[in-house]
Design an enzyme around this catalytic site. Sequence first.
Site, PDB file in Angstrom:
ATOM      1  N   HIS A 241       0.824  -1.216   0.000  1.00  0.00           N
ATOM      2  CA  HIS A 241       0.000   0.000   0.000  1.00  0.00           C
ATOM      3  C   HIS A 241       0.851   1.256   0.000  1.00  0.00           C
ATOM      4  O   HIS A 241       0.442   2.291  -0.533  1.00  0.00           O
ATOM      5  CB  HIS A 241      -0.978  -0.022   1.190  1.00  0.00           C
ATOM      6  CG  HIS A 241      -1.988  -1.120   1.063  1.00  0.00           C
ATOM      7  ND1 HIS A 241      -2.572  -1.743   2.140  1.00  0.00           N
ATOM      8  CD2 HIS A 241      -2.513  -1.726  -0.044  1.00  0.00           C
ATOM      9  CE1 HIS A 241      -3.420  -2.677   1.711  1.00  0.00           C
ATOM     10  NE2 HIS A 241      -3.395  -2.677   0.395  1.00  0.00           N
TER      11      HIS A 241
ATOM     12  N   ASP B 170      -3.220  -8.356  -7.212  1.00  0.00           N
ATOM     13  CA  ASP B 170      -2.822  -8.717  -5.837  1.00  0.00           C
ATOM     14  C   ASP B 170      -3.527 -10.013  -5.415  1.00  0.00           C
ATOM     15  O   ASP B 170      -4.394 -10.007  -4.537  1.00  0.00           O
ATOM     16  CB  ASP B 170      -3.201  -7.547  -4.907  1.00  0.00           C
ATOM     17  CG  ASP B 170      -2.838  -7.814  -3.460  1.00  0.00           C
ATOM     18  OD1 ASP B 170      -1.951  -8.645  -3.213  1.00  0.00           O
ATOM     19  OD2 ASP B 170      -3.448  -7.177  -2.577  1.00  0.00           O
TER      20      ASP B 170
ATOM     21  N   SER C 130      -6.846  -1.900  -0.602  1.00  0.00           N
ATOM     22  CA  SER C 130      -6.421  -1.201  -1.825  1.00  0.00           C
ATOM     23  C   SER C 130      -7.539  -0.372  -2.486  1.00  0.00           C
ATOM     24  O   SER C 130      -7.281   0.780  -2.876  1.00  0.00           O
ATOM     25  CB  SER C 130      -5.803  -2.180  -2.822  1.00  0.00           C
ATOM     26  OG  SER C 130      -6.663  -3.267  -3.071  1.00  0.00           O
TER      27      SER C 130
ATOM     28  N   HIS D 273      -7.959  -7.788  -7.679  1.00  0.00           N
ATOM     29  CA  HIS D 273      -8.262  -8.604  -6.484  1.00  0.00           C
ATOM     30  C   HIS D 273      -8.458  -7.618  -5.334  1.00  0.00           C
ATOM     31  O   HIS D 273      -7.547  -7.394  -4.531  1.00  0.00           O
ATOM     32  CB  HIS D 273      -7.123  -9.549  -6.142  1.00  0.00           C
ATOM     33  CG  HIS D 273      -6.771 -10.552  -7.202  1.00  0.00           C
ATOM     34  ND1 HIS D 273      -6.107 -10.225  -8.354  1.00  0.00           N
ATOM     35  CD2 HIS D 273      -6.984 -11.899  -7.268  1.00  0.00           C
ATOM     36  CE1 HIS D 273      -5.932 -11.324  -9.076  1.00  0.00           C
ATOM     37  NE2 HIS D 273      -6.447 -12.347  -8.442  1.00  0.00           N
TER      38      HIS D 273
HETATM   39  C1  LIG Z   1      -4.651 -10.423  -1.134  1.00  0.00           C
HETATM   40  S1  LIG Z   1      -6.375 -10.210  -1.128  1.00  0.00           S
HETATM   41  C2  LIG Z   1      -6.592  -8.614  -1.794  1.00  0.00           C
HETATM   42  C3  LIG Z   1      -6.218  -7.490  -0.906  1.00  0.00           C
HETATM   43  C4  LIG Z   1      -6.442  -6.141  -1.496  1.00  0.00           C
HETATM   44  N1  LIG Z   1      -5.890  -6.026  -2.838  1.00  0.00           N
HETATM   45  C5  LIG Z   1      -5.832  -5.078  -0.626  1.00  0.00           C
HETATM   46  O1  LIG Z   1      -4.681  -4.703  -0.869  1.00  0.00           O
HETATM   47  O2  LIG Z   1      -6.505  -4.578   0.267  1.00  0.00           O
HETATM   48  C6  LIG Z   1      -6.885 -11.215  -2.478  1.00  0.00           C
HETATM   49  C7  LIG Z   1      -8.364 -11.135  -2.813  1.00  0.00           C
HETATM   50  O3  LIG Z   1      -8.548 -11.762  -4.070  1.00  0.00           O
HETATM   51  C8  LIG Z   1      -9.806 -12.417  -4.078  1.00  0.00           C
HETATM   52  N2  LIG Z   1      -9.713 -13.423  -5.153  1.00  0.00           N
HETATM   53  C9  LIG Z   1      -9.158 -14.653  -5.129  1.00  0.00           C
HETATM   54  N3  LIG Z   1      -9.155 -15.189  -6.348  1.00  0.00           N
HETATM   55  C10 LIG Z   1      -9.724 -14.282  -7.189  1.00  0.00           C
HETATM   56  C11 LIG Z   1      -9.981 -14.245  -8.573  1.00  0.00           C
HETATM   57  N4  LIG Z   1      -9.662 -15.267  -9.389  1.00  0.00           N
HETATM   58  N5  LIG Z   1     -10.560 -13.147  -9.077  1.00  0.00           N
HETATM   59  C12 LIG Z   1     -10.895 -12.088  -8.294  1.00  0.00           C
HETATM   60  N6  LIG Z   1     -10.661 -12.064  -6.963  1.00  0.00           N
HETATM   61  C13 LIG Z   1     -10.082 -13.140  -6.418  1.00  0.00           C
HETATM   62  C14 LIG Z   1      -9.985 -12.944  -2.693  1.00  0.00           C
HETATM   63  O4  LIG Z   1     -11.361 -13.092  -2.382  1.00  0.00           O
HETATM   64  C15 LIG Z   1      -9.298 -11.842  -1.862  1.00  0.00           C
HETATM   65  O5  LIG Z   1     -10.261 -10.931  -1.375  1.00  0.00           O
END
Ligand SMILES: C[S@@+](CC[C@H](N)C(=O)[O-])C[C@H]1O[C@@H](n2cnc3c(N)ncnc32)[C@H](O)[C@@H]1O
Length: 282
Positions: free
Chosen positions: A18, A166, A100, A41
């Site tokens: 971040h 992410d 994010s 994500h």
């Molecule tokens: C590491 S977290 C994201 C954190 C966020 N980017 C942040 O920095 O606050 C990963 C997220 O990706 C989602 N996720 C997992 N596989 C996915 C996919 N194929 N497509 C979209 N989202 C996905 C999960 O539900 C989770 O909420």
Amino acid sequence: MNYQHAFHAGGVSDVFKHWILVLLLEKLSQKPTPFGVLDTHAGAGFYDLSTERSQKTQEYQEGIARLIHLKEVPPAFASYLALIKQCQGLPDKLQHYPGSPYIIKHYLREHDSLIACDSHPETYRWLQRNLDAKYDKRVALHEQDAYLAMKAFLPLKEKRGLVLIDPPFEKEREFQQISEALKTALHRFQQGTYAIWYPIKHRPPVRAFHEVLQSFVPHQFLIVELLRRNDNDAKTLNGCGMVIINPPWELQETLASTLPWLVKYFAIDDNARTELRLTRRD
Ligand SMILES: C[S@@+](CC[C@H](N)C(=O)[O-])C[C@H]1O[C@@H](n2cnc3c(N)ncnc32)[C@H](O)[C@@H]1O
């Protein structure tokens, strides 16, 4: 797929990712022309650190809790820390941590835009609640797969901007999926900046990912990593990194000025270190 980011909110990886995200958004906002962001994500958008999930792991204690009370920080870290402080209800009490999409929304100007996706139904409902953007024309939320979103939403309508990738890295194929999706994305939106976060356990899969990128990414990309100890144990998270394709001007210098300071707060042993290098296609 059961990943819940609440267990990890405010941890070392979030601080690293971040902080760089804020630097990228600041660079985008320096030009008056509108920018767009695709957050592939997105997660839930905002986290209450007092909930059972966050309390179970308390990852934030090793991350943001080590920094939030500092009175003096390097200039390049100041905006990120100010935003985290702004998210707290009570001064001097760490209770919330932004995700994010929340951070990105904070930086949007009138004509900028954000597309945020998450494929997990419960997380997506939290994202809707936490971003509170139903009537905000700048923000579009989608319960959608990240890699399909990269096909559906690129190029960004503003023709300039950022794609933040992410993933949870729960699947072995994640690096491969990212590379495949990037190949198509770079055809559609060559001029975009792409920031891809990854975990570092041991070096071979990370090295292989960098080599694959080097074989097809037509532009230079920056590799930035923070290692809390040696990267020689495939079973533990030893650090994390980010690849930034088409990094903005002077980002490398900005990161170089602050990474040595940051790693001192997160070091587990004397092998803690950072990596920063610009690479280009052979
Ligand atoms: C590491 S977290 C994201 C954190 C966020 N980017 C942040 O920095 O606050 C990963 C997220 O990706 C989602 N996720 C997992 N596989 C996915 C996919 N194929 N497509 C979209 N989202 C996905 C999960 O539900 C989770 O909420």
